[in-house]
Enzyme design. Structure first.
Site, PDB file in Angstrom:
ATOM      1  CG  ASP A 189      -2.301   0.573   0.922  1.00  0.00           C
ATOM      2  OD1 ASP A 189      -2.337   1.789   0.650  1.00  0.00           O
ATOM      3  OD2 ASP A 189      -3.317  -0.145   0.972  1.00  0.00           O
ATOM      4  CG  HIS A 238      -5.414   3.504   0.529  1.00  0.00           C
ATOM      5  ND1 HIS A 238      -4.879   2.252   0.328  1.00  0.00           N
ATOM      6  CD2 HIS A 238      -6.576   3.536  -0.165  1.00  0.00           C
ATOM      7  CE1 HIS A 238      -5.686   1.568  -0.474  1.00  0.00           C
ATOM      8  NE2 HIS A 238      -6.721   2.317  -0.782  1.00  0.00           N
ATOM      9  CB  SER A 556      -9.143   0.194  -1.183  1.00  0.00           C
ATOM     10  OG  SER A 556      -8.283   0.401  -2.248  1.00  0.00           O
TER      11      SER A 556
END
Ligand SMILES: *[C@@H]1O[C@H](CO)[C@@H](O)[C@H](O)[C@H]1NC(C)=O
Ligand SMILES: *[C@@H]1O[C@H](CO)[C@@H](O)[C@H](O)[C@H]1NC(C)=O
Ligand SMILES: *[C@@H]1O[C@H](CO)[C@@H](O)[C@H](O)[C@H]1NC(C)=O
Ligand SMILES: *[C@@H]1O[C@H](CO)[C@@H](O)[C@H](O)[C@H]1NC(C)=O
Ligand SMILES: *[C@@H]1O[C@H](CO)[C@@H](O)[C@H](O)[C@H]1NC(C)=O
Length: 779
Positions: A189, A238, A556
């Site tokens: 990520d 994220h 995601s």
């Protein structure tokens, strides 16, 4: 029966009320060095690999771009230092320098040309080259192909429509069995906050002895028994969120926006975390993904790779580096979980189509933030909005059809009125323009494709409600039917919709894969993806751990749910292959809610296997599937041979497992005949009949009898031979054939879906049957 929903879902209703605009929108976009993704080498040490590009500082060097250089391995060494030196010597010959110089430079981490020397996942190396050098390459006999680094995307939808509400993660994930003890989950990520409380190691065992990765994090954040290693230059929203969702530790007394919100945990709170930075902001380097896949799977000892990353453009597998890298990883026993993408509800948008990947779609969680619309004629509509507002009562209602950007709004006096409009433009902009023009509120709706979806956004400038497309049509009819239309807008807060039932989210990418060669149904399975609360970086200082939680939506977010669940299964069922785990997840997935109603696509209100794959994950049932559609590494070879790739390219790129394979010997099969847990066929008038082969392995009771239940797709007859499977042993394998025939009166176009179920006592082993009545593009 469904397992209790994962804890992340439980408090959604509470937290929806707590959402504050500032937090909700603040999430994304912490840019690091601009323009860095494409050339980002790995910083830090690179155990066992020659290349060490430099993170951060030097990748804007003029004219150098990263390429994956595929080399013909026929004459090369088999592996280890010799292979690395050989790669360096090839590069040296191109650069007119010495092998020593290339290797020394690589070790010094300064301006390195050799970024990574691959040992396992492909035959070749990644190097930073000028255009002129790349042109030279084509003249050299050892170079098979130079693939420019591609940009992949993190698959969170940062569009405001999907971000928003605030849920805490709470409670204990109490599915039977394990919490992932001793299993290493590698998250690829954009960056992690290593000091987040979700990554503290209270109660954790030390990592298993096989762990050989390093620990390279910015700041004072030594690795611990939870976050055992990896690399991240800076905390990112994220990556912190996906990591927490998969393996976040139990965190008590979570505060959300200053209010207590219970306890939080990921799906496998006892699994270990290895974090690998492969993206900057939301763009990721394909070469970086490939090198980290090799490093994680073959050097460091990762068991599950989770990447919420996809390629926007669908490519043949040998050019798709997620597919390429994970092929070798999966064949050596590593599970790879990827996201379907956020390009829905358009058909044929799903990414990560390779059958060795788990491809995860996303669902809503059945909770709505009601913003009620009452028209002057008494009709009430349940739209949504994220933020509370004061009642807007009995105001004049106007409908504006044209584009605001073209001046449609300024042509109308909207002062004190509620404006109804279609969402052809950014809803934030629409609301702001209405506010500036003196409007009192906004009712908006999307086009027919998004149908019943009312996914709310937060922080609109005025009281607002997003209603369904059908309700929008009713509003137009009402406005046209009366000289003085009026509307009332009232905020009603969070409600559970049908006892918190998930529906496939509008943004989740739909199948089938847009390439006829793939031949398997994608996505595979669905997990919760909308308004997921998990760890996010906070404003903590260098000494205090971060304890901030926030919300994101997208595939995601659904992907790490599945990755964590896989870690739990791996611990509980260590002998299962990646294909067996995937089969267990898919054949036990829910297609109905506890009340028996089907799980539907939120845009159409109908079931759709091209949206949800086999169904909504049911972790408890996945631990005891009864039968599995297993695949040994050798079973993939005829499939890959059948894809029709040029053999030399295939053996160098699809790499090690195929090294000695001859397609002439292995044979070639079509995707429909790969022993996959779902079935997809194309039935055209010219080819109206197709047979599909499958084999199931008994991993339940030794003596068991499974009978067949078939729901034929509309316009198709289904015959299964044999239609009873009688097992006498554990691990016994039985084959069957599914004969599918297009009826004379079948739909001329489009798709149909049905299912096949092997039933024995309490167990039900279900496969969706997807039928295409038209061929897919032949690319
Ligand atoms: C390679 O380098 C050597 C010595 O620096 C030089 O003599 C030679 O011309 C170079 N060759 C090419 C093709 O640039
Ligand atoms: C699918 O592929 C066809 C042919 O290559 C292309 O025209 C079409 O745009 C693709 N569809 C999507 C959704 O990408
Ligand atoms: C860091 O935060 C902790 C807890 O809030 C506080 O006690 C400490 O003084 C802070 N340190 C610095 C350097 O700001
Ligand atoms: C395979 O493709 C490569 C590059 O695309 C080409 O150089 C090679 O000749 C091809 N080999 C065969 C056997 O077709
Ligand atoms: C491939 O061939 C080499 C030499 O011919 C042999 O040493 C190796 O074991 C073979 N690998 C496989 C996977 O069969």
């Amino acid at each position: 029966m469904r397992a209790p929903p994962p804890p992340l879902l439980l408090l959604a209703a509470v937290l929806l009320l707590l959402a504050s605009p500032a937090t909700v929108n603040g999430g994304d976009g912490q840019q690091l060095a601009p323009n860095a993704a494409a050339g980002a080498g790995q910083g830090g040490e690179k155990p066992g690999a020659a290349g060490a590009g430099q993170g951060g500082e030097d990748f804007q060097e003029v004219g150098l771009k990263t390429y994956l250089i595929i080399v013909c391995r026929a004459n090369g060494p088999k592996g280890g230092d010799e292979l690395r030196e050989w790669h360096a010597s090839l590069l040296a010959s191109l650069l007119n320098t010495t092998t020593d110089m290339v290797l020394r430079e690589a070790l010094s981490h300064v301006g390195s040309r050799l970024v990574f020397s691959f040992q396992h996942v492909v035959s070749g190396f990644a190097a930073r080259l000028t255009d002129r050098e790349v042109a030279e390459l084509s003249k050299l006999p050892w170079c098979v192909e130079a693939l420019p680094d591609a940009t992949l995307r993190l698959t969170t939808t940062y569009t405001p429509e999907l971000l928003g509400v605030s849920t805490p993660a709470t409670g204990a994930w109490s599915v039977a069995g394990s919490m992932g003890e001793g299993v290493i989950v590698g998250i690829l990520d954009n960056g992690i906050d290593p000091r987040h409380v979700s990554f503290l190691d209270d109660g954790m065992q030390p990592p298993p002895a096989k762990w050989r990765g390093g620990c390279h994090f910015a700041g004072e954040a030594p690795c611990n028994k939870k976050l055992i290693g990896g690399r991240s230059r800076a905390p990112q929203e994220h990556g912190t969120h996906t990591s927490g969702t998969a393996v976040g530790a139990f965190v008590r007394d979570v505060q959300l926006l200053g209010a207590p919100a219970g306890a939080a945990s990921g799906m496998a709170p006892r699994a270990h975390l290895a974090f690998y930075e492969v993206c900057l902001a939301d763009t990721c380097s394909a070469t970086e993904v490939l090198s980290v896949t090799e490093k994680g799977a073959f050097q460091d000892g990762v068991d599950v790779i989770s990447m919420s990353i996809g390629d926007d453009t669908q490519k043949p597998f040998y050019k798709d580096l997620i597919a390429v890298g994970s092929f070798s990883a999966v064949l050596s026993g590593v599970f790879v979980s990827t996201s379907a993408g956020n390009a829905g509800p358009l058909e044929r948008t799903v990414t990560n189509c390779a059958p060795w990947l788990l491809t995860v779609a996303a669902s809503t969680m059945g909770r709505r933030m009601l913003s009620r619309v009452e028209l002057g004629n008494g009709v009430v509509m349940e739209g949504e909005n994220l933020n509370p507002y004061e009642l807007v009562k009995d105001r004049p209602l106007v409908f504006i059809a044209g584009m605001f950007a073209d001046g449609a709004l300024s042509a109308v006096d909207v002062r004190g009125k509620v404006v109804a409009c279609q969402r052809k433009e950014d809803p934030f902009m629409l609301a702001e323009m209405i506010q500036k023009a003196g409007g009192a509120g906004m009712i908006s709706w999307s086009g027919p494709k998004r149908g019943a979806a009312t996914t709310p956004v937060d922080d609109l400038a005025i009281p607002a409600s997003r209603v369904t497309h059908a309700d929008g049509e009713k509003i137009i009819a009402y406005v046209n039917s009366t000289p003085n239309p009026t509307a009332t807008l009232s905020f009603a807060g969070a409600v559970l919709n049908r006892a918190s039932l998930p529906a496939i989210a509008e943004y989740s990418s739909r199948g089938p894969c847009n390439m006829s060669s793939v031949g398997v149904l994608k996505p595979d399975i669905t997990g919760p993806g909308t308004a997921i609360a998990a760890s996010v970086p906070g404003g903590a200082n260098d000494t205090a751990p971060t304890k901030t939680f926030g919300l994101h939506s997208g595939t995601s977010m659904s992907t790490p749910h599945l990755s964590g669940i896989v870690a739990m299964i791996k611990k509980a069922r260590p002998q299962w292959s990646p294909a067996a785990i995937k089969s267990a997840l898919m054949t036990t997935a829910d297609v109905t809610h506890p009340d028996g109603t089907p799980i539907v696509d939120e845009t159409t209100g109908k079931p759709n296997c091209f949206a949800m794959g086999a169904g909504f994950v049911n972790p408890t049932r996945a631990l005891d599937p009864g039968l599995v559609y297993d695949l040994a590494p050798a079973d993939y070879i005829p499939y890959v041979c059948g894809l029709g790739y040029n053999e030399s390219v295939m053996s160098e790129i699809m790499a090690q497992p195929l090294q000695n394979v001859s397609c002439a010997k292995a044979g070639r099969i079509q995707g429909k005949d790969l022993n996959y847990p779902s079935i997809m066929v194309t039935l055209t008038p010219a080819a109206p009949e197709v047979d599909v082969k499958r084999a199931v392995t008994n991993i339940g009771e030794p003596v068991s009898v499974y009978t067949l239940e078939v729901v034929p797709p509309e316009g198709v007859t289904v015959e299964v031979v044999p239609n009873v499977l009688t097992f006498g042993l554990v691990n016994q394998r039985m084959e069957f054939t599914v004969k599918l025939k297009r009826a004379a009166n079948a739909a001329a176009v489009g798709t149909a879906e049905g299912s096949l179920r092997w039933v024995s006592g309490k167990r039900s082993v279900r496969s969706p049957i997807a039928v295409l009545f038209e061929p897919l593009p032949n690319n």
